[in-house]
Design an enzyme around this catalytic site. Structure first.
Site, PDB file in Angstrom:
ATOM      1  CG  ASP A   1     -11.446  18.378   6.951  1.00 46.18           C
ATOM      2  OD1 ASP A   1     -11.025  17.333   7.578  1.00 46.18           O
ATOM      3  OD2 ASP A   1     -10.834  18.391   5.807  1.00 46.18           O
TER       4      ASP A   1
ATOM      5  CG  ASP B   1      -2.095  -0.906   1.113  1.00 47.69           C
ATOM      6  OD1 ASP B   1      -2.609  -0.989  -0.183  1.00 47.69           O
ATOM      7  OD2 ASP B   1      -2.720  -1.381   2.156  1.00 47.69           O
TER       8      ASP B   1
END
Length: 696
Positions: A345, A308
């Site tokens: 956020d 990954d």
């Protein structure tokens, strides 16, 4: 976890010695044909010596040779016992983690206290601060910090929560704070700790395919030498009689057994099991649990690595690097809107946008709390987040959005606006440079692009180059778009990449590589990674991941460090290299001992007189004193070389990232020539010592 004891630890040596005596049981030795034949020969020699003593015929040579045959078997058993002892020391540390805790089992919304050993798969238990987690399970409710130091050795607590990829918990760990509800996912006696203890103790270690194949080769060599050695008396008797010297080469049972033991591959036969156990031990010391020796061996054979991007190749925390405004706007205007869209956020990316706007443009946070503002959270469906602010003086509501370019394009067009070509070009350029572009828009107007950068880990390019020298191809897996993926792949130095990869794509890629004859390794931690982990030849699951991922893989990384896959591959290759090197040394050893023993034994054949020995004596290159000293020296050397090689078998041959051909060439040069030279030196020195002492 506790580091296994040193090889010179007195307790470890004592326990290994005791275990080695128990391993002399023929039922145990039967599993190792080479050492079983050696032990059978030692038994026959013991009976022969005992028979001679009963009739009053004393022979010091026979007694010494028999004792050294027993030492050969004992030292081989000691090597295996020492390897197992290191694992058992590790297991004791794990057993201390498996406390006999009580569990608060939930039944019909009521709690009842039961022993942890009574829990069944599917039971639901409650754990609060200071509770020991009674069994392996999955958090189904709540969030808590957990101390896993008893398992991983890492003192820093970890977060375990329901509904994510960090929901798996391990029995024997301790809850530090908060409250969680756990569903038990393991059967009694088959928990993570149980399997780990069994593996490190080596109690149920199955031989790997390579070990089985090598064992069959050693068995074939042993059978051939048995036939050759025990047909020698007939040929020797004929040759001696034909030469007129019937007593030129007396071959007793003890001499024949000594010859056989020196010629069969006892060195690798005695160390083979220790090499396999030590490979697992080296993984354990790096906090990796392999479910079988096959997994360790497969790691040494893999030639394709799937990794990954996030957290493995890159640091995994993208940061805002620049504001690229649309035509007609200033960077300050873009920064102002981007900061407003990011105030709620909580992700690292969102916080970095607020910080960049503050530090680069001196924009301070504004009061945008409800009811004045409505925050729009990010979702996988919209791929955007932002804020809706009421307009002042009759102005329309400000709908500010930031997100993926395609999602923002759809939003802008739904508001009646257009997506400028200059902004699209900026998006492509950011992606081409390896960054992640986020587009900011207000109502139907595109304001510009935020450039996020994910930093490639230091030294990762060199590690991939090292893998390439080992003949391993690396493939980066990412959900990024192809341009971003290509840029990061080039910077990191991987051989290939998969962009916008889904779980189905990973599984298909692994099957495709395997269909082309490759062995594949990969890492994962989520339930969606489980199919690919199960399909891969080496699947390394993160300990912080889900139970499904841990059960699907054949290795578990207790530190949950995806880059450790590279170390696992190196350990697997070191295991195979060590086995190959010591096999080469053992066979070369036998060739040298052949030239040491046979010429000394048969030098008297065809001799004209005592002053002129037979022609076979010309092969006595070491000029050994007598046939008895030659045989005894070879038997002693054969036993001592096993002891000398135990540290190398347990530590492993130093691995270097070379291709298979280069490794073979190096093994032949170092261990092949070394195996030929060592007996000539060792046996000659022993012969001189034996002659000086007058014991043969």
């Amino acid at each position: 976890m506790r580091t296994p004891s040193s090889l010179l630890d007195p307790g470890l040596l004592k326990a290994a010695g005791s275990s080695a005596f128990r391993k002399l049981d023929p039922r145990v030795q039967w599993a190792n044909p080479v050492m079983f034949v050696t032990e059978l020969g030692a038994v026959l020699c013991t009976l022969a010596v005992a028979g001679n003593l009963l009739v009053g015929s004393w022979d010091g040579f026979d007694l010494q040779a028999t004792l050294w045959l027993w030492f050969t078997v004992f030292f081989a058993s000691f090597a295996e016992a020492l390897a197992e002892g290191r694992g058992k020391a590790q297991a004791e540390s794990l057993k201390r983690a498996r406390t006999q805790a009580t569990a608060r089992r939930l039944q019909n919304d009521r709690e009842e206290c039961v022993a942890a050993t009574e829990l069944q798969k599917g039971d639901v238990v409650v754990c609060e601060a200071e509770d020991i987690i009674p069994a392996d399970g999955e958090v189904i409710e709540g969030i808590a910090t957990v101390d896993e130091s008893a398992i991983t050795g890492e003192s820093a607590p970890v977060i375990r929560e329901s509904g994510g990829d960090r929901s798996a918990v391990t029995g024997g760990t301790r809850v530090i704070s908060d409250r969680i509800v756990i569903r038990v996912t393991s059967e009694k006696g088959n928990t993570f700790l149980d399997r780990m203890i069994t593996m490190v103790e080596g109690a149920q270690r199955q031989r790997t395919p390579n070990e089985i194949a090598l064992g069959q080769l050693l068995l074939g060599l042993t059978a051939a030498f048995v036939l050759a050695v025990f047909t020698l008396p007939a040929f020797t008797h004929y040759s001696a009689a034909a030469g007129g010297k019937p007593d030129a080469a007396p071959l007793s049972l003890v001499v024949l057994v000594c010859l056989l033991v020196c010629l069969i591959p006892t060195t690798i036969g005695g160390l083979l099991s220790a090499i396999g156990i030590s490979g697992i031990d080296r993984l354990i010391r790096r906090n990796v649990m392999a479910t079988s020796g096959r997994a360790v061996e497969a790691a040494g054979d893999i030639d394709v690595l799937l990794l990954d991007k996030t957290g493995t190749i890159t640091l995994g925390s993208r940061r805002a690097a620049a504001f690229l405004p649309a035509p007609g706007l200033t960077p300050n205007q873009l920064a102002d809107a981007a900061q407003l869209a990011s105030l709620a956020d909580a992700t690292p990316e969102g916080r970095s946008i607020v910080v960049l706007a503050k530090e680069g443009f001196n924009l301070r946070g504004r009061e945008v709390a409800a009811p004045h503002a409505k925050f729009v959270p990010f979702t996988a469906q919209t791929r955007m987040s932002g804020v809706d602010l009421p307009g002042s003086d009759g102005q329309p509501t400000r709908r500010i959005r930031k997100g993926a370019a395609s999602a923002v394009r759809t939003f802008v067009e739904s508001q009646g606006g257009q997506f400028p070509g200059e902004v699209a070009a900026a998006v492509d350029e950011v992606a081409r440079q390896g960054g992640t572009p986020l587009v900011v828009a207000e109502n139907g107007r595109v304001l510009g692009v935020i450039q996020l950068k994910d930093v490639v880990k230091g030294g990762i390019k060199e590690r991939f180059a090292r893998l390439r020298r080992m003949g391993i191809r690396t493939v980066m897996i990412t959900g990024d778009n192809p341009l971003t993926a290509a840029a990061i792949a080039a910077e990191a130095g991987v051989d290939d990449f998969m962009a916008q990869a889904t779980p189905e794509d990973k599984l298909a890629r692994i099957r495709d590589e395997q269909a082309r004859g490759h062995l594949v390794a990969m890492t994962g931690d989520g339930t969606n990674d489980a199919p690919a982990l199960a399909q891969a030849d080496v699947g390394v699951a993160m300990n912080t991941g889900t139970q499904a991922a841990r059960e699907a893989g054949n290795m578990v990384d207790l530190d949950s460090n995806p880059t450790k896959l590279i170390e696992i591959v190196e350990i697997g290759k070191q295991l195979l290299t060590t086995r190959g090197a010591l096999t080469t040394f053992s066979i070369a050893n036998d060739v040298a001992k052949y030239f040491a023993i046979l010429p000394a034994m048969f030098g008297g054949l065809y001799a004209v007189n005592a002053a002129r020995p037979g022609p076979l004596s010309a092969l006595n290159l070491m000029h050994l004193a007598t046939p008895q000293s030659a045989i005894l020296s070879a038997v002693i050397f054969n036993a001592l070389i096993i002891i000398a090689l135990i540290p190398l078998a347990l530590r492993g041959v130093r691995y270097r990232p070379l291709g298979a051909t280069a490794v073979l060439r190096r093994n032949l040069f170092v261990y092949g020539l070394g195996g030929l030279a060592a007996p000539f030196v060792g046996i000659k020195l022993l012969d001189l010592l034996i002659t000086c002492l007058g014991i043969a």
